[in-house]
Motif scaffolding. Sequence first.
Motif, mmCIF file in Angstrom:
data_model
loop_
_atom_site.group_PDB
_atom_site.id
_atom_site.type_symbol
_atom_site.label_atom_id
_atom_site.label_comp_id
_atom_site.label_asym_id
_atom_site.label_seq_id
_atom_site.Cartn_x
_atom_site.Cartn_y
_atom_site.Cartn_z
ATOM 1 N N HIS A 196 -7.491 -46.664 33.901
ATOM 2 C CA HIS A 196 -8.929 -46.478 34.140
ATOM 3 C C HIS A 196 -9.151 -46.103 35.598
ATOM 4 C CE1 HIS A 196 -13.231 -46.988 34.064
ATOM 5 N NE2 HIS A 196 -13.161 -47.899 35.008
ATOM 6 N N LYS A 225 -10.515 -37.384 36.014
ATOM 7 C CA LYS A 225 -11.715 -37.907 35.359
ATOM 8 C C LYS A 225 -12.197 -36.951 34.272
ATOM 9 C CE LYS A 225 -14.836 -40.072 37.894
ATOM 10 N NZ LYS A 225 -15.771 -40.403 39.002
ATOM 11 N N THR A 226 -12.162 -35.646 34.588
ATOM 12 C CA THR A 226 -12.569 -34.640 33.597
ATOM 13 C C THR A 226 -11.614 -34.639 32.419
ATOM 14 O OG1 THR A 226 -13.570 -33.215 35.282
ATOM 15 C CG2 THR A 226 -12.923 -32.167 33.208
ATOM 16 N N ALA A 229 -11.658 -37.964 30.206
ATOM 17 C CA ALA A 229 -12.912 -38.063 29.459
ATOM 18 C C ALA A 229 -12.900 -37.123 28.270
ATOM 19 C CB ALA A 229 -14.095 -37.749 30.376
ATOM 20 N N GLY A 230 -12.139 -36.037 28.375
ATOM 21 C CA GLY A 230 -12.005 -35.084 27.281
ATOM 22 C C GLY A 230 -10.856 -35.398 26.350
ATOM 23 N N GLU A 260 -9.043 -41.135 27.259
ATOM 24 C CA GLU A 260 -10.031 -42.047 26.671
ATOM 25 C C GLU A 260 -10.331 -41.660 25.227
ATOM 26 O OE1 GLU A 260 -13.383 -41.966 29.261
ATOM 27 O OE2 GLU A 260 -12.273 -42.752 30.982
ATOM 28 N N ALA A 266 -13.574 -36.345 21.503
ATOM 29 C CA ALA A 266 -14.375 -36.257 22.721
ATOM 30 C C ALA A 266 -15.278 -35.029 22.689
ATOM 31 C CB ALA A 266 -13.452 -36.203 23.936
ATOM 32 N N ARG A 269 -18.144 -35.629 20.360
ATOM 33 C CA ARG A 269 -19.107 -36.543 20.979
ATOM 34 C C ARG A 269 -20.017 -35.785 21.945
ATOM 35 N NH1 ARG A 269 -15.750 -39.663 23.860
ATOM 36 N NH2 ARG A 269 -14.985 -40.660 21.976
ATOM 37 N N TRP A 270 -19.417 -34.827 22.682
ATOM 38 C CA TRP A 270 -20.179 -34.008 23.633
ATOM 39 C C TRP A 270 -21.225 -33.180 22.888
ATOM 40 C CZ3 TRP A 270 -19.146 -28.453 24.270
ATOM 41 C CH2 TRP A 270 -19.861 -27.884 25.314
#
Length: 368
Positions: A196, A225-226, A229-230, A260, A266, A269-270
């Motif tokens: 994380h 982070k990008t 998250a994807g 994640e 992902a 979800r977007w």
Amino acid sequence: MKPDVRAASRLVIKIGSALLVGEGGLKTDWLVALAEDVAAARARGADVVLVSSGSIALGRRVLGLPAGPLALEQSQAAAAVGQIRLARAYEEVLAPHGVTTAQVLVTLEDTDDRRRYLNSRATMETLLSLGVVPIVNENDTVATDEIRFGDNDRLAAQIAVTVGADQLILLSDVDGFYTANPKEDPGAERFEIVEHISPEIEAMAGDPISGLSKGGMKTKLLAAKTAVAGGCAMAIMEGSVARPLSALAEGANSTWFLPEGDPQVARKRWIAAMKPRGEIFVDAGAVEALMSGKSLLPAGVTKVVGTFGRGEPVAVAGPDRAILAKGLVRYTAEEAHKIAGHRSREIEEILGYPGRAALIHRDDMVVG
């Protein structure tokens, strides 16, 4: 547990300028060895995308430009000269392995704008489906500060998310992410795995080490982070060794940032979080097709409501007017009106130009 690069089904590899270009120009021996890794990944059935720096570094040497920061127009001129040499270099080292390459130049606008995003994604998906290895770089010949990524770490992360990659490998001049800059703090410790990206982790990022590279640990963390998250795992490793992917598979020092979730989950979800710009009503046959995981074709459309552009989110409703899906539409509202109820083979005759078979592709749609 660390991911295994040999298990990747879709792999994005970012190559920094310092690895590719030295004082004597292109590091051909290193590039030839990297090509062996790429060919091995392709032979395992993995899709591979290379995000490569180096065009400006190559071009400035050809043009005899001085060391140090360049004016924008000088950078763009160097990129124009270097890009063709960079693409040719990749073609020459991968062709002996039977691997076809393609040059793809993008700017930040291409991923921020939904219409351009869909174009980029469709092009990349087609290239990968044909077994091609895309060579991606920022389009430095036209990019200005307001439409730039500014570094290929973040560009690579965005490309990884765009193509739904499950792994992103940043080949760098450091062998991972440390608690502090290891060049300045001998007590700095390298992370094996980052589950994380906390504020404490972000605070540990330092500044660029290499004189050729624009990306330091701060940009690599932004990239991580990008990516995560994807749904994409990301590794940072020292890439100057011959065959770096093989070295990574055999336990070379690295830091893995864990994803994640699944890339496709992902992405869905977007899409689900977007506000629809219009509604497309479909017949019972289309409802059945959508529920079985198929794309929405124009033939099943009975009505189009609202004003929307290509690549914008729309809701899909059945005969009972209940919303059953949401997706990114591949036509404008005006075009959708014209082709509604028609077969895909009729699209070119109706619109006067070739179109895509699906109004909303299943990969760009969330059902339920």
